[in-house]
Design a protein around this motif. Structure first.
Motif, short mmCIF file in Angstrom:
data_model
loop_
_atom_site.label_atom_id
_atom_site.label_comp_id
_atom_site.label_asym_id
_atom_site.label_seq_id
_atom_site.Cartn_x
_atom_site.Cartn_y
_atom_site.Cartn_z
N ALA A 154 7.20 -38.17 -7.22
CA ALA A 154 6.41 -38.61 -8.15
C ALA A 154 4.92 -37.96 -7.73
O ALA A 154 3.98 -38.01 -8.51
N TYR A 155 4.74 -37.37 -6.51
CA TYR A 155 3.61 -37.13 -6.00
C TYR A 155 3.15 -35.79 -6.67
O TYR A 155 3.86 -34.83 -6.88
N VAL A 156 1.86 -35.71 -7.00
CA VAL A 156 1.34 -34.44 -7.52
C VAL A 156 0.59 -33.70 -6.57
O VAL A 156 -0.33 -34.13 -6.08
N TYR A 157 0.86 -32.49 -6.15
CA TYR A 157 0.21 -31.65 -5.39
C TYR A 157 -0.90 -30.97 -6.15
O TYR A 157 -0.59 -30.27 -6.81
N ARG A 158 -2.14 -31.34 -5.77
CA ARG A 158 -3.13 -30.87 -6.37
C ARG A 158 -3.82 -29.48 -5.57
O ARG A 158 -4.33 -28.64 -6.15
N HIS A 159 -3.72 -29.42 -4.32
CA HIS A 159 -3.98 -28.28 -3.56
C HIS A 159 -5.50 -28.02 -3.65
O HIS A 159 -5.82 -26.65 -3.88
N VAL A 160 -6.48 -28.87 -3.71
CA VAL A 160 -7.67 -28.78 -3.92
C VAL A 160 -8.44 -28.00 -2.62
O VAL A 160 -9.50 -27.43 -2.57
N GLU A 161 -7.56 -27.84 -1.48
CA GLU A 161 -8.03 -26.96 -0.55
C GLU A 161 -8.15 -25.45 -0.75
O GLU A 161 -8.90 -25.00 -0.01
N VAL A 162 -7.57 -25.21 -1.69
CA VAL A 162 -7.72 -23.50 -2.03
C VAL A 162 -9.10 -23.18 -2.42
O VAL A 162 -9.37 -22.14 -2.63
N LEU A 163 -9.94 -24.15 -2.79
CA LEU A 163 -11.47 -23.89 -3.34
C LEU A 163 -11.96 -23.16 -2.19
O LEU A 163 -12.86 -22.60 -2.66
N ASP A 164 -11.63 -23.65 -0.95
CA ASP A 164 -12.22 -23.06 0.28
C ASP A 164 -12.21 -21.33 -0.03
O ASP A 164 -12.87 -20.60 0.42
N ALA A 165 -11.11 -20.93 -0.68
CA ALA A 165 -10.97 -19.64 -0.74
C ALA A 165 -11.31 -18.70 -2.14
O ALA A 165 -11.79 -17.71 -2.22
N ILE A 166 -11.24 -19.67 -3.14
CA ILE A 166 -11.43 -19.10 -4.57
C ILE A 166 -12.70 -19.83 -5.17
O ILE A 166 -12.77 -19.73 -6.49
N GLY A 167 -13.01 -20.96 -4.78
CA GLY A 167 -13.76 -21.95 -5.25
C GLY A 167 -15.17 -21.43 -5.35
O GLY A 167 -15.90 -20.91 -4.51
N GLU A 168 -16.29 -22.18 -6.02
CA GLU A 168 -17.71 -21.94 -6.40
C GLU A 168 -18.13 -22.81 -5.12
O GLU A 168 -17.56 -23.90 -4.71
N PRO A 169 -19.20 -22.32 -4.52
CA PRO A 169 -19.77 -23.22 -3.49
C PRO A 169 -20.40 -24.46 -3.87
O PRO A 169 -21.09 -24.68 -5.23
N GLU A 170 -20.52 -25.32 -2.93
CA GLU A 170 -20.87 -26.84 -3.40
C GLU A 170 -22.42 -26.86 -3.18
O GLU A 170 -22.93 -27.38 -2.15
N ILE A 171 -23.45 -26.18 -3.88
CA ILE A 171 -24.79 -26.04 -3.65
C ILE A 171 -25.23 -26.68 -5.01
O ILE A 171 -24.90 -26.58 -6.12
N SER A 172 -26.80 -26.95 -4.76
CA SER A 172 -27.60 -27.57 -5.83
C SER A 172 -28.77 -27.02 -5.72
O SER A 172 -29.34 -27.14 -4.78
N ASP A 184 -23.94 -11.98 -16.41
CA ASP A 184 -23.46 -11.55 -17.67
C ASP A 184 -22.02 -10.97 -17.92
O ASP A 184 -21.88 -9.89 -17.04
N ASN A 185 -21.10 -11.43 -18.54
CA ASN A 185 -20.05 -10.90 -18.80
C ASN A 185 -19.09 -10.67 -17.52
O ASN A 185 -18.05 -10.01 -17.33
N LYS A 186 -19.42 -11.39 -16.48
CA LYS A 186 -18.53 -11.77 -15.22
C LYS A 186 -18.02 -13.27 -15.27
O LYS A 186 -18.72 -13.79 -15.89
N TRP A 187 -17.28 -13.51 -14.45
CA TRP A 187 -16.57 -14.82 -14.46
C TRP A 187 -16.88 -15.60 -13.16
O TRP A 187 -17.14 -15.06 -12.11
N SER A 188 -17.44 -16.91 -13.12
CA SER A 188 -17.41 -17.81 -12.08
C SER A 188 -16.37 -17.71 -11.22
O SER A 188 -15.16 -17.36 -11.55
N LYS A 189 -16.28 -18.12 -10.35
CA LYS A 189 -15.07 -18.61 -9.19
C LYS A 189 -14.50 -19.73 -9.72
O LYS A 189 -14.95 -20.64 -10.78
#
Length: 305
Positions: A246-264, A271-276
């Motif tokens: 019943a466990y859902v594998y979320r794999h949020v650890e892959v954000l280290d490779a493909i995610g937006e940085p955690e900055i404020s 323009d016309n490009k996609w975010s991470k």
């Protein structure tokens, strides 16, 4: 690794609770055993309504908004009453749209204006256009244990969403005879994962496509649609149903490779490009929703010109 918390785009606490229940329901094997995209409308509908509600009253959300194009010309006002269907007409249906409609009260309006729905017939819509489109695709299998395999499926589904959204954006710009639509926010979604882009009419369309004759643009849209249909990903329902855990594998650890940085503050995509990639509930996700909100506020000035 980015930390997932209960932080989200600023909304009432009740909305945050509803988002938790809606997302759990969408990922549930019992209540969504086929991993249908429609079950994710609940949580994303809450988010998009929160964004629209933070704008002016003339912003609103439409699920399954139809973008309609007819060959060689904009759709005529008489199309809704025509006895025969428009020939070679096309429709494009993103999962969500945030619409802005500029209005003026009717000259015959004599009662004091109050924000009550029964006064809708006293309002005349002068201009209306989508400011944001969103597309939701299948989640990766909830039982994938390997991060690499999860990321491969995630990227494939996200790529499908981004390609379709670019097609929708072209349809909006090409079919808009008044040239009211100048810029769009696009949001690609796979479950709790998402990314976004800002596309401009003058950068997305060629000079030929921006002319009053839409034939060239519509031909290109049809070619893109055919290519999209040939690249559809068939979700393996049987594989999902056979899983015992019943466990859902979320794999949020892959954000280290493909995610937006955690900055404020966050940095918007070019323009016309996609975010991470981002996951709902992270600092990056929250910051980018704030960016989207501020961009939508600025779009109204473009529309009124």
């Amino acid at each position: 690794m980015p930390q997932v918390s209960q932080v989200a785009f600023p909304m009432p606490a009740k909305y945050l609770q509803q988002m938790s229940f809606a997302m759990a329901y969408a990922y549930s094997r019992e209540f969504n055993n086929r991993a249908l995209e429609s079950h994710f409308y609940g949580v994303w509908g809450l988010i998009f309504n929160a964004i629209a509600n933070s704008q002016a009253p003339d912003f609103f959300v439409i699920p399954q908004h139809t973008i309609y194009t007819a060959r060689g010309r904009p759709v005529e006002l008489s199309a809704s009453t025509a006895s025969r269907a428009e020939t070679k007409a096309k429709s494009y249906i993103p999962d969500f749209a945030i619409i802005c409609a500029l209005s003026a009260k009717s000259p015959t309006h004599v009662v004091p204006w109050t924000p009550i729905i029964y006064h809708w017939d006293t309002v005349s819509i002068q201009k209306a256009t989508p400011f944001m489109l969103a597309e939701i695709k299948h989640i990766p299998s909830r039982s994938i244990e390997k991060s690499g395999q999860f990321m491969e499926v995630l990227k494939k589904e996200m790529s499908r969403a981004t390609r379709q959204l670019m097609q929708y954006a072209r349809a909006v710009f090409i079919s808009d005879g008044r040239k009211t639509s100048k810029v769009l926010v696009l949001v690609a979604i796979v479950g709790e994962w998402w990314r976004w882009s800002i596309v401009h009419r003058d950068k997305l369309l060629t000079a030929t496509e921006q002319k009053s004759n839409f034939k060239h643009g519509l031909d290109k849209l049809e070619q893109e649609a055919q290519s999209q249909n040939n690249d559809d990903y068939e979700y393996d329902v049987e594989e999902e149903q056979l899983q015992e855990t019943a466990y859902v594998y979320r794999h949020v650890e892959v954000l280290d490779a493909i995610g937006e940085p955690e900055i404020s503050p966050a940095v918007p995509p070019a323009d016309n490009k996609w975010s991470k990639y981002m996951v709902l509930g992270t600092v990056a996700s929250t910051e980018h929703f704030v960016l989207i909100n501020s961009r939508l506020m600025n779009f109204t000035t473009l529309m009124s010109n």
